[in-house]
Design a protein around this motif. Sequence first.
Motif, short mmCIF file in Angstrom:
data_model
loop_
_atom_site.label_atom_id
_atom_site.label_comp_id
_atom_site.label_asym_id
_atom_site.label_seq_id
_atom_site.Cartn_x
_atom_site.Cartn_y
_atom_site.Cartn_z
N GLU A 1 0.71 -1.24 -0.14
CA GLU A 1 -0.09 -0.08 0.01
C GLU A 1 0.93 1.35 -0.09
OE1 GLU A 1 -2.97 2.66 -0.23
OE2 GLU A 1 -3.08 0.22 -0.53
N ALA A 2 1.86 1.29 0.85
CA ALA A 2 2.79 2.50 0.91
C ALA A 2 3.59 2.73 -0.41
CB ALA A 2 3.90 2.21 1.92
N LEU A 3 3.81 1.72 -1.33
CA LEU A 3 4.57 1.80 -2.58
C LEU A 3 3.43 2.23 -3.75
CD1 LEU A 3 6.80 -1.35 -2.57
CD2 LEU A 3 7.44 1.01 -2.39
N THR A 4 2.16 1.86 -3.20
CA THR A 4 1.02 2.25 -4.34
C THR A 4 0.75 3.64 -4.18
OG1 THR A 4 0.11 -0.02 -3.99
CG2 THR A 4 -1.40 1.91 -4.93
N ASN A 5 0.92 4.01 -2.93
CA ASN A 5 0.66 5.45 -2.85
C ASN A 5 1.89 6.42 -3.24
OD1 ASN A 5 -1.79 5.43 -1.20
ND2 ASN A 5 -0.77 5.40 0.71
N ALA A 6 3.05 5.74 -3.35
CA ALA A 6 4.03 6.36 -3.88
C ALA A 6 4.11 6.49 -5.24
CB ALA A 6 5.53 5.59 -3.60
N SER B 1 -5.91 10.84 8.28
CA SER B 1 -7.29 10.26 8.35
C SER B 1 -7.96 10.08 7.00
CB SER B 1 -8.31 11.40 9.22
OG SER B 1 -7.95 12.49 8.54
N GLY B 2 -6.98 9.74 5.93
CA GLY B 2 -7.38 9.73 4.58
C GLY B 2 -8.12 8.44 4.16
N GLY B 3 -8.08 7.76 3.00
CA GLY B 3 -8.84 6.97 2.38
C GLY B 3 -8.67 5.59 2.89
N HIS B 4 -9.14 4.47 2.11
CA HIS B 4 -8.98 3.29 2.76
C HIS B 4 -7.98 2.54 2.93
CE1 HIS B 4 -13.35 2.76 2.39
NE2 HIS B 4 -13.56 3.27 1.29
N GLY B 5 -6.92 3.18 2.12
CA GLY B 5 -5.57 2.54 1.94
C GLY B 5 -4.73 2.83 3.43
N LEU B 6 -4.93 3.90 3.75
CA LEU B 6 -4.21 4.22 5.03
C LEU B 6 -4.88 3.58 6.17
CD1 LEU B 6 -3.39 8.00 4.60
CD2 LEU B 6 -1.87 6.13 4.47
N ILE B 7 -6.33 3.36 6.24
CA ILE B 7 -6.89 2.82 7.23
C ILE B 7 -6.63 1.26 7.05
CG2 ILE B 7 -9.40 2.05 7.90
CD1 ILE B 7 -10.33 4.71 6.88
N GLY B 8 -6.36 0.73 6.02
CA GLY B 8 -6.03 -0.65 5.83
C GLY B 8 -4.68 -0.87 6.27
N MET B 9 -3.80 -0.28 6.16
CA MET B 9 -2.26 -0.42 6.50
C MET B 9 -2.23 -0.20 8.04
SD MET B 9 0.42 1.66 4.33
CE MET B 9 -0.41 3.41 4.32
N ARG B 10 -3.31 0.64 8.87
CA ARG B 10 -3.24 0.78 10.33
C ARG B 10 -3.80 -0.26 10.92
NH1 ARG B 10 -5.49 5.46 10.27
NH2 ARG B 10 -3.29 6.42 10.47
N GLU B 11 -4.96 -0.96 10.08
CA GLU B 11 -5.31 -2.40 10.68
C GLU B 11 -4.60 -3.43 10.56
OE1 GLU B 11 -8.96 -2.64 8.15
OE2 GLU B 11 -10.14 -1.25 9.63
N ARG B 12 -3.66 -3.56 9.44
CA ARG B 12 -2.95 -4.55 9.23
C ARG B 12 -1.84 -4.64 10.34
NH1 ARG B 12 -4.05 -8.49 5.25
NH2 ARG B 12 -4.71 -7.41 3.40
N ALA B 13 -1.50 -3.48 10.77
CA ALA B 13 -0.16 -3.31 11.99
C ALA B 13 -1.16 -3.82 13.11
CB ALA B 13 0.15 -1.79 12.03
N GLN B 14 -2.50 -3.22 13.35
CA GLN B 14 -3.19 -3.37 14.65
C GLN B 14 -3.61 -5.05 14.94
OE1 GLN B 14 -6.53 -0.75 14.44
NE2 GLN B 14 -5.20 0.73 15.18
N LEU B 15 -3.49 -5.84 13.81
CA LEU B 15 -4.21 -7.08 13.80
C LEU B 15 -2.85 -8.06 14.35
CD1 LEU B 15 -5.97 -7.64 10.52
CD2 LEU B 15 -6.76 -7.78 12.80
N VAL B 16 -1.78 -7.48 14.24
CA VAL B 16 -0.64 -8.37 14.68
C VAL B 16 0.01 -7.63 16.17
CG1 VAL B 16 0.09 -9.34 12.53
CG2 VAL B 16 0.87 -7.16 13.36
N GLY B 17 -0.79 -6.63 16.49
CA GLY B 17 -0.40 -6.13 17.73
C GLY B 17 0.64 -4.89 17.56
N GLY B 18 0.59 -4.32 16.55
CA GLY B 18 1.76 -3.36 16.24
C GLY B 18 1.00 -1.73 16.24
#
Length: 396
Positions: free
Chosen positions: A315-320, A355-372
């Motif tokens: 997702e970060a590279l897609t934004n880049a 507080s942007g779109g689904h991409g940033l929300i998805g990255m944050r959820e990915r990190a939270q799912l593994v406790g990060g």
Amino acid sequence: MFRSVSRAWLVVDIIGAVVGFAVTTPLSLAMYGAFSSTWLGDGPVAVVLNIIVAVVLWGAAAISRLSPRLALIIAWVGAVIQMGAGLPPNAGDAAILIVLFATAAWGTRRLLWIGGASALGGGLIGGLYFALVGSGELLTDAASAMRAALIGALMASVFVLTMVMSWGVGLLWRVFLNGRETQVARAQAELLAAEEQERVRIARDMHDIVAHSLAVVIAQADGARYAAATAPELATEALTTIGQTARSALSDVRLLLTQLRHRQGDGPQPTLADLESLFAQVRQAGVEPRITVDPMPPGEPPGAIQLAVYRILQEALTNAIRHGDGTVDVHLAWLDDRVDVRVSNAVAERQGTTSGGHGLIGMRERAQLVGGSLQAAEEDAGTFVVRASLPIGGTA
């Protein structure tokens, strides 16, 4: 006043009441005939009154599940008629026990305690009534009064114990029904939560796959359009990359749709070994990632961590690709207890904030799912930075 009761249970209750009336009424009349000298007498009026009381009481039992409140009222009316007519307790009074059970099992909380009070008070009144009317002797002296009191206390104890036991059994059934409803509600809530988590996971995977693939396709298509006039071979190469990327994305989307349609388990998920393919797609889109891995992984990281790292980088590279100027720095630090991920790129087109779109929300959820945790924001000098820290724990 009336509960929602299935027709089958209502028919069962009515048939049960009819059977109870048919069985207990002859017994009641026989018992009354044996002790008629003590009570009202053995005339036809007494027989008719016995039958009327039985009809009232078993009618209350027939509707006790449908309307416990109305059944209790009717049962009290029948008991008052019975005592007012001078009739003795008999087998037909078993219908009262059914009504008390119903008030505790299916009545409202208020009716539950009214039924308990009725069981206690009705038993005491019944014992007193039996002592005064059914003892067969006048209270002419202290001895007769003592005998009547003892009889009343004994019968009151029997009546109260019987009625309270019936009410208590109904209370236990009420507790059982409430526990079963709670278990069903908990199971439904857990099922809905699991389904919601699965939908969120599939939506997150769909976004990661489609957004990245479309970003690569758009970048290649733009490059092919400019190269068509001067370097047709580059345009052909770009079209080949577009086809490969689209086919790969289509395969991943089909896999996700199959999981959604047939409730299958997770299919093959990307790992660290797939990062090179990801970086190759980014290069083909015209962005050259500068990759640093220091230190290297101390072992084989858990699969969930590998997936989270891959999706966050994707997702970060897609934004880049979409918002950067063609350069991006990727840094991975595999420590003993965590992995730190940092992706930064110069901003050519303004990106969303945290507080942007689904991409940033998805990255944050990915990190939270593994406790990060993950932070993404535009820093000084027009640089957008994504930082994530994911705990590893023990390595395989």
